[in-house]
Design a protein around this motif. Structure first.
Motif, mmCIF file in Angstrom:
data_model
loop_
_atom_site.group_PDB
_atom_site.id
_atom_site.type_symbol
_atom_site.label_atom_id
_atom_site.label_comp_id
_atom_site.label_asym_id
_atom_site.label_seq_id
_atom_site.Cartn_x
_atom_site.Cartn_y
_atom_site.Cartn_z
ATOM 1 N N GLN A 6 -0.476 0.584 -0.939
ATOM 2 C CA GLN A 6 -1.312 -0.616 -0.875
ATOM 3 C C GLN A 6 -1.395 -1.169 -2.294
ATOM 4 O OE1 GLN A 6 -5.213 -0.010 0.922
ATOM 5 N NE2 GLN A 6 -6.095 -1.224 -0.700
ATOM 6 N N VAL A 7 -0.944 -2.400 -2.505
ATOM 7 C CA VAL A 7 -0.916 -3.013 -3.833
ATOM 8 C C VAL A 7 -1.596 -4.368 -3.781
ATOM 9 C CG1 VAL A 7 0.589 -3.971 -5.634
ATOM 10 C CG2 VAL A 7 1.248 -1.873 -4.465
ATOM 11 N N GLU A 32 16.589 -2.394 -0.717
ATOM 12 C CA GLU A 32 17.553 -1.434 -1.240
ATOM 13 C C GLU A 32 16.889 -0.236 -1.918
ATOM 14 O OE1 GLU A 32 20.692 -1.986 -0.393
ATOM 15 O OE2 GLU A 32 19.947 -3.828 0.540
ATOM 16 N N GLU A 33 15.564 -0.221 -2.028
ATOM 17 C CA GLU A 33 14.863 0.865 -2.715
ATOM 18 C C GLU A 33 14.944 2.158 -1.911
ATOM 19 O OE1 GLU A 33 13.674 0.786 -5.767
ATOM 20 O OE2 GLU A 33 14.090 -1.356 -6.010
ATOM 21 N N GLU A 34 15.080 3.259 -2.613
ATOM 22 C CA GLU A 34 15.175 4.577 -1.988
ATOM 23 C C GLU A 34 13.939 4.880 -1.140
ATOM 24 O OE1 GLU A 34 15.013 9.220 -3.417
ATOM 25 O OE2 GLU A 34 15.831 7.730 -4.791
ATOM 26 N N GLY A 35 14.155 5.245 0.106
ATOM 27 C CA GLY A 35 13.068 5.633 1.000
ATOM 28 C C GLY A 35 12.265 4.487 1.586
ATOM 29 N N GLU A 63 5.935 7.090 -4.784
ATOM 30 C CA GLU A 63 5.480 7.207 -6.173
ATOM 31 C C GLU A 63 6.475 6.566 -7.136
ATOM 32 O OE1 GLU A 63 2.897 11.333 -5.915
ATOM 33 O OE2 GLU A 63 5.043 11.457 -6.313
ATOM 34 N N LYS A 64 7.748 6.813 -6.911
ATOM 35 C CA LYS A 64 8.795 6.245 -7.762
ATOM 36 C C LYS A 64 8.765 4.720 -7.691
ATOM 37 C CE LYS A 64 13.814 6.341 -8.399
ATOM 38 N NZ LYS A 64 15.080 6.856 -7.858
ATOM 39 N N TYR A 65 8.643 4.185 -6.477
ATOM 40 C CA TYR A 65 8.615 2.731 -6.321
ATOM 41 C C TYR A 65 7.369 2.134 -6.983
ATOM 42 C CZ TYR A 65 8.581 -1.959 -4.614
ATOM 43 O OH TYR A 65 8.562 -3.320 -4.586
ATOM 44 N N LEU A 66 6.213 2.720 -6.766
ATOM 45 C CA LEU A 66 4.978 2.171 -7.321
ATOM 46 C C LEU A 66 5.039 2.141 -8.848
ATOM 47 C CD1 LEU A 66 2.175 0.975 -6.951
ATOM 48 C CD2 LEU A 66 1.283 3.310 -6.732
ATOM 49 N N ASP A 67 5.559 3.181 -9.460
ATOM 50 C CA ASP A 67 5.695 3.210 -10.913
ATOM 51 C C ASP A 67 6.612 2.080 -11.385
ATOM 52 O OD1 ASP A 67 5.385 4.468 -13.568
ATOM 53 O OD2 ASP A 67 7.507 4.955 -13.321
ATOM 54 N N GLY A 83 -2.829 -0.104 -7.228
ATOM 55 C CA GLY A 83 -1.869 0.498 -6.321
ATOM 56 C C GLY A 83 -2.346 1.873 -5.877
ATOM 57 N N LYS A 84 -2.312 2.101 -4.570
ATOM 58 C CA LYS A 84 -2.727 3.375 -4.005
ATOM 59 C C LYS A 84 -1.691 3.837 -2.997
ATOM 60 C CE LYS A 84 -7.673 2.383 -4.272
ATOM 61 N NZ LYS A 84 -8.912 2.285 -3.495
ATOM 62 N N ILE A 85 -1.505 5.150 -2.939
ATOM 63 C CA ILE A 85 -0.579 5.738 -1.974
ATOM 64 C C ILE A 85 -1.376 6.569 -0.978
ATOM 65 C CG2 ILE A 85 1.336 7.358 -1.675
ATOM 66 C CD1 ILE A 85 2.291 6.543 -4.477
ATOM 67 N N PHE A 86 -1.079 6.390 0.302
ATOM 68 C CA PHE A 86 -1.765 7.104 1.376
ATOM 69 C C PHE A 86 -0.748 7.736 2.317
ATOM 70 C CE2 PHE A 86 -4.546 3.574 0.238
ATOM 71 C CZ PHE A 86 -5.791 4.173 0.155
ATOM 72 N N GLY A 87 -1.058 8.934 2.814
ATOM 73 C CA GLY A 87 -0.321 9.496 3.931
ATOM 74 C C GLY A 87 -0.759 8.770 5.200
ATOM 75 N N ILE A 88 0.059 8.840 6.233
ATOM 76 C CA ILE A 88 -0.239 8.116 7.471
ATOM 77 C C ILE A 88 -0.457 9.092 8.614
ATOM 78 C CG2 ILE A 88 0.694 6.507 9.179
ATOM 79 C CD1 ILE A 88 2.068 5.080 6.909
ATOM 80 N N ASN A 89 -1.544 8.908 9.346
ATOM 81 C CA ASN A 89 -1.791 9.663 10.564
ATOM 82 C C ASN A 89 -1.064 8.919 11.682
ATOM 83 O OD1 ASN A 89 -2.988 10.458 13.099
ATOM 84 N ND2 ASN A 89 -4.464 11.592 11.856
ATOM 85 N N THR A 90 0.129 9.381 12.006
ATOM 86 C CA THR A 90 0.969 8.643 12.944
ATOM 87 C C THR A 90 0.417 8.608 14.359
ATOM 88 O OG1 THR A 90 2.361 10.603 13.235
ATOM 89 C CG2 THR A 90 3.090 8.975 11.629
#
Length: 102
Positions: A6-7, A32-35, A63-67, A83-90
């Motif tokens: 989330q950015v 084209e970004e990894e992942g 993490e790599k993309y956010l940086d 910018g925050k990174i969260f796991g997802i409860n699918t």
């Protein structure tokens, strides 16, 4: 597990159609970004804010993309990036029709 970024940040435009014209090449390059899985672009011209919601296959790729993205935005003259990174409860996301499959 998939991970979401989330950015948001302050930006004086462009917004709407002008934003689409200005950033379409950038949008294509993000694919084209990894992942990378998908992105929802966000904007609010009234509050001069923009950002996005991204989905990545792994925490490491998120993490790599956010940086990298923070550094890119600094190069655009945007010094403060939230910018925050969260796991997802699918399972719960599927109940609410989120575009995620477990």
């Amino acid at each position: 597990m998939a991970y979401m970024i989330q950015v948001d940040f302050k930006m004086n435009g462009p917004f709407g159609d002008e934003m689409e014209d200005a950033f379409s090449d950038l949008a294509k390059s993000i694919n084209e970004e990894e992942g990378f899985v998908w992105k929802i672009w966000t904007e609010n011209a009234e509050t001069n804010e923009a950002g996005g919601i991204y989905l990545f296959e792994s925490k490491e790729s998120a993490e790599k993309y956010l940086d990298m993205h923070r550094k890119r935005l600094e190069g655009f003259g945007i010094p403060e990036v939230n910018g925050k990174i969260f796991g997802i409860n699918t399972k719960l996301t599927e109940i609410n029709k989120g575009p995620i499959k477990s």
